[in-house]
Design an enzyme around this catalytic site. Structure first.
Site, PDB file in Angstrom:
ATOM      1  N   SER A   1      -6.102 -45.713  43.195  1.00  0.00           N
ATOM      2  CA  SER A   1      -7.417 -46.019  42.615  1.00  0.00           C
ATOM      3  C   SER A   1      -7.258 -46.840  41.339  1.00  0.00           C
ATOM      4  CB  SER A   1      -8.177 -44.723  42.317  1.00  0.00           C
ATOM      5  OG  SER A   1      -7.283 -43.768  41.794  1.00  0.00           O
ATOM      6  N   TYR A   2      -6.148 -46.677  40.623  1.00  0.00           N
ATOM      7  CA  TYR A   2      -5.992 -47.523  39.427  1.00  0.00           C
ATOM      8  C   TYR A   2      -4.526 -47.947  39.294  1.00  0.00           C
ATOM      9  CZ  TYR A   2      -4.727 -42.865  37.913  1.00  0.00           C
ATOM     10  OH  TYR A   2      -4.170 -41.618  37.846  1.00  0.00           O
ATOM     11  N   SER A   3      -3.895 -48.160  40.444  1.00  0.00           N
ATOM     12  CA  SER A   3      -2.500 -48.592  40.379  1.00  0.00           C
ATOM     13  C   SER A   3      -2.156 -49.334  41.665  1.00  0.00           C
ATOM     14  CB  SER A   3      -1.584 -47.364  40.281  1.00  0.00           C
ATOM     15  OG  SER A   3      -1.702 -46.623  41.498  1.00  0.00           O
TER      16      SER A   3
ATOM     17  N   LYS B   1       5.463 -48.669  40.674  1.00  0.00           N
ATOM     18  CA  LYS B   1       4.024 -48.418  40.542  1.00  0.00           C
ATOM     19  C   LYS B   1       3.581 -49.098  39.250  1.00  0.00           C
ATOM     20  CE  LYS B   1       0.581 -44.753  40.532  1.00  0.00           C
ATOM     21  NZ  LYS B   1       0.313 -43.388  41.014  1.00  0.00           N
TER      22      LYS B   1
ATOM     23  N   ASP C   1      11.568 -44.093  44.035  1.00  0.00           N
ATOM     24  CA  ASP C   1      12.190 -44.239  45.361  1.00  0.00           C
ATOM     25  C   ASP C   1      11.333 -45.164  46.217  1.00  0.00           C
ATOM     26  OD1 ASP C   1      14.472 -42.577  45.419  1.00  0.00           O
ATOM     27  OD2 ASP C   1      13.217 -40.796  45.616  1.00  0.00           O
TER      28      ASP C   1
ATOM     29  N   GLU D   1       3.624 -44.350  55.202  1.00  0.00           N
ATOM     30  CA  GLU D   1       2.861 -43.095  55.177  1.00  0.00           C
ATOM     31  C   GLU D   1       2.952 -42.365  56.519  1.00  0.00           C
ATOM     32  OE1 GLU D   1      -0.609 -45.000  52.253  1.00  0.00           O
ATOM     33  OE2 GLU D   1      -1.146 -44.112  54.184  1.00  0.00           O
TER      34      GLU D   1
ATOM     35  N   ASP E   1      -3.717 -32.261  46.105  1.00  0.00           N
ATOM     36  CA  ASP E   1      -4.300 -33.302  46.953  1.00  0.00           C
ATOM     37  C   ASP E   1      -3.360 -33.664  48.102  1.00  0.00           C
ATOM     38  OD1 ASP E   1      -5.660 -36.675  46.491  1.00  0.00           O
ATOM     39  OD2 ASP E   1      -6.170 -35.052  47.867  1.00  0.00           O
TER      40      ASP E   1
ATOM     41  N   LYS F   1      -2.129 -34.454  51.624  1.00  0.00           N
ATOM     42  CA  LYS F   1      -2.761 -34.992  52.834  1.00  0.00           C
ATOM     43  C   LYS F   1      -1.767 -35.966  53.452  1.00  0.00           C
ATOM     44  CE  LYS F   1      -5.072 -38.304  49.806  1.00  0.00           C
ATOM     45  NZ  LYS F   1      -6.338 -38.884  49.367  1.00  0.00           N
TER      46      LYS F   1
ATOM     47  N   GLU G   1      -1.702 -39.019  53.951  1.00  0.00           N
ATOM     48  CA  GLU G   1      -1.491 -40.303  53.229  1.00  0.00           C
ATOM     49  C   GLU G   1      -0.465 -40.128  52.121  1.00  0.00           C
ATOM     50  OE1 GLU G   1      -4.257 -38.955  54.028  1.00  0.00           O
ATOM     51  OE2 GLU G   1      -5.997 -40.274  53.894  1.00  0.00           O
ATOM     52  N   ASN G   2      -0.394 -38.920  51.551  1.00  0.00           N
ATOM     53  CA  ASN G   2       0.524 -38.703  50.421  1.00  0.00           C
ATOM     54  C   ASN G   2       1.883 -38.209  50.874  1.00  0.00           C
ATOM     55  OD1 ASN G   2      -1.380 -39.465  48.628  1.00  0.00           O
ATOM     56  ND2 ASN G   2      -2.116 -37.404  48.210  1.00  0.00           N
TER      57      ASN G   2
ATOM     58  N   ASP H   1       2.174 -39.101  44.929  1.00  0.00           N
ATOM     59  CA  ASP H   1       0.831 -39.113  44.354  1.00  0.00           C
ATOM     60  C   ASP H   1       0.502 -37.818  43.612  1.00  0.00           C
ATOM     61  OD1 ASP H   1      -2.394 -40.317  45.525  1.00  0.00           O
ATOM     62  OD2 ASP H   1      -1.278 -40.496  43.653  1.00  0.00           O
TER      63      ASP H   1
ATOM     64  N   THR I   1      -9.272 -34.578  48.282  1.00  0.00           N
ATOM     65  CA  THR I   1      -9.871 -35.403  49.339  1.00  0.00           C
ATOM     66  C   THR I   1     -10.647 -34.495  50.289  1.00  0.00           C
ATOM     67  OG1 THR I   1      -7.981 -36.840  49.120  1.00  0.00           O
ATOM     68  CG2 THR I   1      -9.294 -37.077  51.143  1.00  0.00           C
TER      69      THR I   1
HETATM   70  C1  LIG Z   1       0.304 -42.941  48.382  1.00  0.00           C
HETATM   71  C2  LIG Z   1       0.596 -44.244  47.688  1.00  0.00           C
HETATM   72  N1  LIG Z   1       1.250 -45.152  48.667  1.00  0.00           N
HETATM   73  C3  LIG Z   1       2.572 -45.387  48.532  1.00  0.00           C
HETATM   74  N2  LIG Z   1       3.186 -44.874  47.468  1.00  0.00           N
HETATM   75  C4  LIG Z   1       4.544 -45.041  47.295  1.00  0.00           C
HETATM   76  C5  LIG Z   1       5.343 -45.755  48.215  1.00  0.00           C
HETATM   77  C6  LIG Z   1       4.687 -46.331  49.371  1.00  0.00           C
HETATM   78  C7  LIG Z   1       5.381 -47.072  50.346  1.00  0.00           C
HETATM   79  C8  LIG Z   1       4.697 -47.596  51.447  1.00  0.00           C
HETATM   80  C9  LIG Z   1       5.441 -48.384  52.416  1.00  0.00           C
HETATM   81  C10 LIG Z   1       6.783 -48.648  52.392  1.00  0.00           C
HETATM   82  N3  LIG Z   1       7.072 -49.429  53.472  1.00  0.00           N
HETATM   83  N4  LIG Z   1       5.934 -49.634  54.146  1.00  0.00           N
HETATM   84  C11 LIG Z   1       4.919 -49.007  53.525  1.00  0.00           C
HETATM   85  C12 LIG Z   1       3.322 -47.372  51.606  1.00  0.00           C
HETATM   86  C13 LIG Z   1       2.610 -46.654  50.661  1.00  0.00           C
HETATM   87  C14 LIG Z   1       3.275 -46.130  49.530  1.00  0.00           C
HETATM   88  C15 LIG Z   1       6.798 -45.825  47.946  1.00  0.00           C
HETATM   89  O1  LIG Z   1       7.587 -46.435  48.701  1.00  0.00           O
HETATM   90  N5  LIG Z   1       7.284 -45.222  46.843  1.00  0.00           N
HETATM   91  C16 LIG Z   1       6.531 -44.552  45.944  1.00  0.00           C
HETATM   92  C17 LIG Z   1       5.128 -44.450  46.133  1.00  0.00           C
HETATM   93  C18 LIG Z   1       4.282 -43.783  45.223  1.00  0.00           C
HETATM   94  C19 LIG Z   1       4.831 -43.179  44.007  1.00  0.00           C
HETATM   95  C20 LIG Z   1       3.710 -42.594  43.156  1.00  0.00           C
HETATM   96  C21 LIG Z   1       3.894 -41.187  42.867  1.00  0.00           C
HETATM   97  C22 LIG Z   1       4.083 -42.248  41.792  1.00  0.00           C
HETATM   98  C23 LIG Z   1      -0.656 -44.888  47.134  1.00  0.00           C
HETATM   99  C24 LIG Z   1      -1.593 -45.251  48.295  1.00  0.00           C
HETATM  100  C25 LIG Z   1      -1.302 -43.952  46.156  1.00  0.00           C
HETATM  101  C26 LIG Z   1      -0.239 -46.166  46.417  1.00  0.00           C
END
Ligand SMILES: C[C@@H](Nc1nc2c(c3cc(-c4cn[nH]c4)ccc13)C(=O)N=C/C2=C\CC1CC1)C(C)(C)C
Length: 321
Positions: free
Chosen positions: A41-43, A60, A110, A116, A155, A157, A159-160, A173, A209
């Protein structure tokens, strides 16, 4: 320099010809940025490669002005503090270090190349029982670690739940997590304040959510560790049914189904999983199964808990028959 150190050192000769060690913080210029992986939402989370070590990370990026304007500073600090508390478990995305420039904050994390879990589930439509068991076991093992470190995710789910290069779980998340206060006893041992389900703390404004939010969060506004186990029950249901148990036309109707416990199992839903979900989707938080009981439930027969859970290869994700 020490692996993953936020600060690298460089040996130089100063103006008087004397050797000097300069310590420099990593910055944006030390990385080649790649594709956008996800938008919060803000990143924004971007893929990035360290120019010197060649190591791939997820970075991030948070816009400072936007965070301040949207009064999200608290969430950013909670996420950083939570990630700094959850550093030694394979199921939690690892924060290596942070840096900033005049416009943004950067969290170096990482890279989860498997994306997801929700994406994988949507492609499969549903998981077979063996796959659902494997992913549920890794998620539960990680929830147990978080709770032992005094962290309530609040939260959880699909997606996380991310997947790494071995298709193993990485939970992410944590901006909306609840950090139980840390205490050190006279021998220096760390303990955490009692779970909020026992203490009548002030109501928090945060609600997760809609489809995964627990009834206690909707009624008395207090999340407790058992709230994560309610979400866990919803995730098991969704892995096997292909949709969450509580889903209606709008959020309000979804909330009504939750507090009214209005859900049913599709035909063919495996019996052991049905029994487990029924013991997790319980309105009274204290009456939900505890983690120990869940680990001993028939649905997890055959799962070896502990380290071996993270060294066994993920089961082949077979498309829905
Ligand atoms: C849930 C999150 N989505 C994601 N957060 C992270 C990813 C990430 C990777 C892919 C991906 C990789 N390959 N293909 C898709 C798709 C979505 C991702 C990642 O690799 N490393 C750290 C992440 C998050 C770290 C955060 C706790 C600090 C939102 C939607 C909130 C941005």
């Amino acid at each position: 320099q020490e692996r993953g150190a936020a600060v690298t050192t460089r040996r130089e000769i100063d103006a008087d010809g004397r050797p000097v060690v300069r310590s420099i913080k990593k910055g944006v210029k030390d990385f080649n940025f790649g594709q956008t992986l996800g938008e919060g939402s803000y990143s924004t989370v971007l893929a990035a490669q360290d120019k010197i070590t060649g190591k791939d990370y997820a970075i991030k990026v948070l816009d400072k002005r936007h965070i301040i304007k949207e009064k999200k500073v608290k969430y950013v600090n909670i996420e950083r503090d939570t990630l700094n508390r959850l550093t030694d478990h394979p199921g939690v995305v690892r924060l290596y270090y942070t840096f900033q420039d005049e416009r943004s904050l950067y969290f170096v994390l990482d890279l989860c190349t498997g994306g997801e879990l929700l994406g994988t589930l949507k492609r499969m439509s549903t998981f077979d029982e063996e796959c659902a068991r494997f992913y549920a076991a890794q998620i539960l093992d990680t929830i147990e670690y978080m709770h032992n470190r005094g962290v309530i995710h609040r939260d959880l789910k699909p997606e996380n739940v991310l997947l790494d290069e071995n298709k193993h779980v990485k939970i992410t998340d944590f901006g909306t997590a609840k950090l139980l206060a840390e205490r050190k006893d006279q021998n220096g041992y760390t303990s955490f304040e009692r779970d909020s389900s026992e203490s009548s703390e002030r109501a928090s404004s945060f609600v997760g959510t809609a489809e995964y939010v627990s009834p206690e969060l909707l009624t008395d506004k207090n999340a407790c560790k058992a709230s994560d186990l309610w979400a866990f029950g919803c995730i098991i249901y969704q892995l096997l049914a292909g949709r969450p148990p509580f889903k209606a036309g709008n959020e309000y109707q979804t909330f009504q189904k939750i507090v009214g416990l209005q859900y049913e199992f599709p035909r063919g839903f495996p019996e052991a999983a049905k029994d487990l979900v029924e013991r997790l989707l319980v309105l009274e938080p204290q009456r939900r199964l505890t983690i120990e009981h869940i680990k001993n439930h028939e649905f997890f027969d055959g799962i070896k808990w502990g380290k071996s859970l993270w060294s066994t290869p993920a089961p082949k994700l077979r498309p829905f028959m």
